[in-house]
Design a protein around this motif. Structure first.
Motif, PDB file in Angstrom:
ATOM      1  N   VAL A 220       0.830  -1.209   0.000  1.00 29.62           N
ATOM      2  CA  VAL A 220       0.000   0.000   0.000  1.00 29.62           C
ATOM      3  C   VAL A 220       0.863   1.257   0.000  1.00 29.62           C
ATOM      4  O   VAL A 220       0.530   2.260  -0.645  1.00 29.62           O
ATOM      5  CB  VAL A 220      -0.954  -0.002   1.216  1.00 29.62           C
ATOM      6  CG1 VAL A 220      -1.764   1.294   1.270  1.00 29.62           C
ATOM      7  CG2 VAL A 220      -1.900  -1.205   1.138  1.00 29.62           C
ATOM      8  N   ALA A 221       2.008   1.203   0.675  1.00 28.19           N
ATOM      9  CA  ALA A 221       2.911   2.356   0.704  1.00 28.19           C
ATOM     10  C   ALA A 221       3.625   2.570  -0.625  1.00 28.19           C
ATOM     11  O   ALA A 221       4.250   3.607  -0.844  1.00 28.19           O
ATOM     12  CB  ALA A 221       3.939   2.177   1.817  1.00 28.19           C
ATOM     13  N   GLY A 222       3.544   1.581  -1.521  1.00 30.24           N
ATOM     14  CA  GLY A 222       4.240   1.686  -2.801  1.00 30.24           C
ATOM     15  C   GLY A 222       5.689   1.265  -2.723  1.00 30.24           C
ATOM     16  O   GLY A 222       6.459   1.486  -3.666  1.00 30.24           O
ATOM     17  N   HIS A 223       6.074   0.637  -1.612  1.00 29.48           N
ATOM     18  CA  HIS A 223       7.466   0.201  -1.428  1.00 29.48           C
ATOM     19  C   HIS A 223       7.763  -1.058  -2.242  1.00 29.48           C
ATOM     20  O   HIS A 223       8.907  -1.280  -2.644  1.00 29.48           O
ATOM     21  CB  HIS A 223       7.721  -0.054   0.063  1.00 29.48           C
ATOM     22  CG  HIS A 223       9.138  -0.392   0.389  1.00 29.48           C
ATOM     23  ND1 HIS A 223      10.169   0.513   0.227  1.00 29.48           N
ATOM     24  CD2 HIS A 223       9.701  -1.534   0.873  1.00 29.48           C
ATOM     25  CE1 HIS A 223      11.308  -0.054   0.602  1.00 29.48           C
ATOM     26  NE2 HIS A 223      11.047  -1.292   0.986  1.00 29.48           N
ATOM     27  N   LYS A 224       6.726  -1.891  -2.472  1.00 29.42           N
ATOM     28  CA  LYS A 224       6.861  -3.079  -3.297  1.00 29.42           C
ATOM     29  C   LYS A 224       5.727  -3.124  -4.303  1.00 29.42           C
ATOM     30  O   LYS A 224       4.621  -2.642  -4.022  1.00 29.42           O
ATOM     31  CB  LYS A 224       6.826  -4.353  -2.433  1.00 29.42           C
ATOM     32  CG  LYS A 224       8.034  -4.541  -1.537  1.00 29.42           C
ATOM     33  CD  LYS A 224       7.934  -5.849  -0.759  1.00 29.42           C
ATOM     34  CE  LYS A 224       9.154  -6.048   0.115  1.00 29.42           C
ATOM     35  NZ  LYS A 224       9.085  -7.305   0.903  1.00 29.42           N
ATOM     36  N   ARG A 225       5.985  -3.731  -5.466  1.00 30.71           N
ATOM     37  CA  ARG A 225       4.969  -3.858  -6.502  1.00 30.71           C
ATOM     38  C   ARG A 225       4.133  -5.106  -6.263  1.00 30.71           C
ATOM     39  O   ARG A 225       4.647  -6.139  -5.836  1.00 30.71           O
ATOM     40  CB  ARG A 225       5.623  -3.963  -7.875  1.00 30.71           C
ATOM     41  CG  ARG A 225       6.314  -2.699  -8.361  1.00 30.71           C
ATOM     42  CD  ARG A 225       7.063  -2.978  -9.643  1.00 30.71           C
ATOM     43  NE  ARG A 225       6.181  -3.539 -10.667  1.00 30.71           N
ATOM     44  CZ  ARG A 225       6.615  -4.237 -11.716  1.00 30.71           C
ATOM     45  NH1 ARG A 225       7.902  -4.492 -11.867  1.00 30.71           N
ATOM     46  NH2 ARG A 225       5.756  -4.688 -12.609  1.00 30.71           N
ATOM     47  N   ARG A 226       2.851  -5.006  -6.548  1.00 30.68           N
ATOM     48  CA  ARG A 226       1.974  -6.173  -6.503  1.00 30.68           C
ATOM     49  C   ARG A 226       1.907  -6.823  -7.874  1.00 30.68           C
ATOM     50  O   ARG A 226       2.119  -6.181  -8.905  1.00 30.68           O
ATOM     51  CB  ARG A 226       0.559  -5.773  -6.072  1.00 30.68           C
ATOM     52  CG  ARG A 226       0.457  -5.370  -4.609  1.00 30.68           C
ATOM     53  CD  ARG A 226      -0.941  -5.580  -4.103  1.00 30.68           C
ATOM     54  NE  ARG A 226      -1.260  -7.004  -3.984  1.00 30.68           N
ATOM     55  CZ  ARG A 226      -2.471  -7.462  -3.683  1.00 30.68           C
ATOM     56  NH1 ARG A 226      -3.469  -6.622  -3.487  1.00 30.68           N
ATOM     57  NH2 ARG A 226      -2.688  -8.763  -3.579  1.00 30.68           N
ATOM     58  N   ALA A 227       1.613  -8.093  -7.857  1.00 26.13           N
ATOM     59  CA  ALA A 227       1.446  -8.821  -9.115  1.00 26.13           C
ATOM     60  C   ALA A 227       0.215  -8.291  -9.853  1.00 26.13           C
ATOM     61  O   ALA A 227      -0.713  -7.764  -9.233  1.00 26.13           O
ATOM     62  CB  ALA A 227       1.278 -10.313  -8.835  1.00 26.13           C
TER      63      ALA A 227
END
Length: 279
Positions: A220-227
């Motif tokens: 949610v923070a944008g620190h990691k990308r979701r599939a």
């Protein structure tokens, strides 16, 4: 087939010895909010020292169940938890295989979506949220994003604990801060299985909902990308995550997925034998 006592119209089924409440994402979010409001009433009715414990919520995917299959402490935590949800499409499919006569939903309840759904619905009910986990940098970004998406949401506290076991004093201060904030829900993002142990410990002493939501903070923070959504709905999200973080995740998926499949096969065989003797 093992169908345990249900929660209203929602069946609770057993997967590898762990009770899973077969919620849809929508009913799961409403259930969490209902629990939070119930604990709020409890807190307002008298001293918290006399209040019953809170509710720990766990998002169970294939890796979580594989860990619990070899870790008696984690297995016991999930067996006794207030609410386990099917995080991961393979868990949904396994439950449908193991409990063919039960009417189970086709969709999973994953941590990031539960997190956002409860924030969205909780605005109306005035749900108070506390964020526990990750790094100060991620927590700052997370709070900005949540306030952008949900202007009426109440974030009453946030804390990034040290990456080590807490001392008795630190745990006392943490609990006191959560209680003083008036939080209804504590969102715990510390990674599996640490977050599951922590959420259970918090709920045992505080009359709040403590939900272990995995990498929801980072997503949610944008620190990691979701599939992409098609990979999430087809049970292939793990491939995307493995591609993004191969050095960290290869052991988890290689050994975890194998142990999960073995556990499901073992339960299938056990249920077949029990069914044969039942006749």
């Amino acid at each position: 087939m093992t169908v345990l006592a249900g929660r209203g119209d929602v069946p609770v089924v057993e997967c590898m010895g762990v009770p899973i409440t077969a919620h849809t994402p929508e009913t799961a979010a409403r259930h969490v909010i209902q629990l939070a409001l119930q604990h709020r009433v409890t807190r307002s009715s008298g001293p918290t020292t006399d209040a019953p414990p809170g509710t720990d919520v766990h998002l169970c995917n294939a890796y979580t169940l594989a860990l619990a299959d070899r870790d008696p402490e984690l297995h016991g935590i999930l067996r006794r938890s207030g609410l386990n949800l099917p995080d991961g499409q393979p868990v949904v499919w396994a439950n449908q295989l193991l409990h063919r006569r039960a009417q189970l939903p086709n969709t999973r309840t994953c941590g990031p979506e539960l997190f956002l759904d409860v924030f969205a619905l909780g605005q109306v009910a005035g749900i108070r949220h506390y964020l526990l986990g990750s790094t100060p940098h991620v927590l700052d970004a997370l709070q900005r994003e949540l306030r952008r998406r949900f202007p009426q949401a109440l974030i009453v506290g946030a804390h990034s604990p040290p990456f080590r076991p807490l001392s008795v004093r630190e745990r006392h201060d943490q609990d006191r801060d959560i209680l003083a904030s008036g939080a209804d829900i504590v969102w715990v993002g510390l990674g599996t299985p640490k977050q599951d142990v922590h959420a259970t410990a918090l709920a045992s002493g505080l009359p709040v909902v403590c939900a272990a939501v995995g990498a929801a903070f980072d997503f949610v923070a944008g620190h990691k990308r979701r599939a992409p959504r098609w990979m999430r709905s087809s049970g292939l999200e793990w491939i995307f995550r493995l591609f993004c973080e191969p050095r960290r995740l290869w052991r988890r998926y290689l050994f975890g997925n194998a142990r999960f499949l073995w556990g499901v096969a073992r339960q299938t065989a056990r249920d077949a034998v029990q069914g044969a003797f039942a006749y």
